[in-house]
Design a protein around this motif. Sequence first.
Motif, PDB file in Angstrom:
ATOM      1  N   UNK A  56      -3.124 -41.620  75.754  1.00  0.00           N
ATOM      2  CA  UNK A  56      -2.423 -40.354  75.432  1.00  0.00           C
ATOM      3  C   UNK A  56      -3.310 -39.071  75.123  1.00  0.00           C
ATOM      4  N   UNK A  57      -4.159 -39.573  74.097  1.00  0.00           N
ATOM      5  CA  UNK A  57      -5.156 -38.558  73.688  1.00  0.00           C
ATOM      6  C   UNK A  57      -6.074 -38.035  74.685  1.00  0.00           C
ATOM      7  N   UNK A  58      -6.533 -38.918  75.862  1.00  0.00           N
ATOM      8  CA  UNK A  58      -7.446 -38.742  76.886  1.00  0.00           C
ATOM      9  C   UNK A  58      -6.552 -37.694  77.776  1.00  0.00           C
ATOM     10  N   UNK A  59      -5.185 -38.244  77.934  1.00  0.00           N
ATOM     11  CA  UNK A  59      -4.512 -37.273  78.856  1.00  0.00           C
ATOM     12  C   UNK A  59      -4.495 -35.622  78.419  1.00  0.00           C
ATOM     13  N   UNK A  60      -4.287 -35.465  76.907  1.00  0.00           N
ATOM     14  CA  UNK A  60      -4.222 -34.258  76.281  1.00  0.00           C
ATOM     15  C   UNK A  60      -5.491 -33.600  76.387  1.00  0.00           C
ATOM     16  N   UNK A  61      -6.674 -34.508  76.268  1.00  0.00           N
ATOM     17  CA  UNK A  61      -7.953 -33.663  76.310  1.00  0.00           C
ATOM     18  C   UNK A  61      -8.454 -33.778  77.806  1.00  0.00           C
ATOM     19  N   UNK A  62      -7.959 -34.119  78.924  1.00  0.00           N
ATOM     20  CA  UNK A  62      -8.444 -33.923  80.274  1.00  0.00           C
ATOM     21  C   UNK A  62      -9.359 -34.887  80.308  1.00  0.00           C
ATOM     22  N   UNK A  63      -9.630 -36.082  79.758  1.00  0.00           N
ATOM     23  CA  UNK A  63     -10.585 -36.798  79.836  1.00  0.00           C
ATOM     24  C   UNK A  63     -10.214 -38.282  80.404  1.00  0.00           C
ATOM     25  N   UNK A  64     -11.135 -38.689  81.493  1.00  0.00           N
ATOM     26  CA  UNK A  64     -11.082 -40.087  82.121  1.00  0.00           C
ATOM     27  C   UNK A  64     -10.590 -41.268  81.170  1.00  0.00           C
ATOM     28  N   UNK A 110     -16.222 -32.657  74.325  1.00  0.00           N
ATOM     29  CA  UNK A 110     -17.362 -33.176  74.416  1.00  0.00           C
ATOM     30  C   UNK A 110     -17.549 -34.344  75.368  1.00  0.00           C
ATOM     31  N   UNK A 111     -16.527 -35.222  75.331  1.00  0.00           N
ATOM     32  CA  UNK A 111     -16.548 -36.437  75.913  1.00  0.00           C
ATOM     33  C   UNK A 111     -15.902 -36.502  77.589  1.00  0.00           C
ATOM     34  N   UNK A 112     -16.440 -37.446  78.345  1.00  0.00           N
ATOM     35  CA  UNK A 112     -16.184 -37.241  79.605  1.00  0.00           C
ATOM     36  C   UNK A 112     -15.128 -38.699  80.173  1.00  0.00           C
ATOM     37  N   UNK A 113     -15.176 -39.829  79.433  1.00  0.00           N
ATOM     38  CA  UNK A 113     -14.761 -40.789  79.909  1.00  0.00           C
ATOM     39  C   UNK A 113     -14.629 -41.830  78.707  1.00  0.00           C
ATOM     40  N   UNK A 114     -13.206 -42.416  78.589  1.00  0.00           N
ATOM     41  CA  UNK A 114     -13.113 -43.604  77.554  1.00  0.00           C
ATOM     42  C   UNK A 114     -12.879 -44.772  78.261  1.00  0.00           C
TER      43      UNK A 114
END
Length: 252
Positions: A208-216, A181-185
């Motif tokens: 890496x968590x962002x990469x796995x989740x497809x989050x910017x 449910x997140x879009x950006x970190x």
Amino acid sequence: MSDRSAIEWTEATWNPTTGCDRVSEGCDNCYALTLSKRLKAMGSPKYQNDGDPRTSGPGFGLTLHTDALRVPYGWKSPRTVFVNSMSDLFHARVPLDYVRQVFEVIADTPQHTYQVLTKRARRLRQIADRLEWPANLWMGVSVESVKELPRVDDLRQVPAAVRFLSCEPLLGPLDGLDLAGMHWVIAGGESGPRFRPVEEEWITQIRDTCQDAGVAFFFKQWGGRTPKASGRLLGGRTWSDMPDRQMVLPAG
């Protein structure tokens, strides 16, 4: 104060309220508290209300500025705006009706993109269904340590067009971070004379968590007595790629 911002992930600031109180470890070296003390000494009228010395400080008492509600209407060119860089819109002493007025200004100026960030995620969740959410409002919560991960769960329940996390100042690893449910970190270390060091592994774990989740992902700075690598563009991308949901990852 100029509305132009030196914060790397935004372009301007707008403060319809000023002042705040400590709520978690991330507040311990608050830049806004330090700045408000200086502005009070300089005679700035917005920073003459003192807060509780146990949780706040000189010039940092929670204050509503109704005159500031008209400011965005005077901006001619579209801009990305950080709302309340010197406060927290979801502070308990900000009335719901005033939050609604701020949201109405945001809705009335769709040429701008507004970024609202809070540490008071519980109140955000509790009143979210009593607010009209404009499409040009991005809603974020601060998550500086694993202790504050419940803020992400609160944010997940908010019907904002874009939901983001600010993991700054990052004070430890965020084991178990769930980005559904997140879009950006945004992530970064603390700067200033009393900075608490950040570990590279904490940053790469979030990346890496962002990469796995497809989050910017946007890496702001390593921190230190003075910021290091502040605003470094990882992979040549910035927050401006957000509408396309592009990931901001380091080259190599």
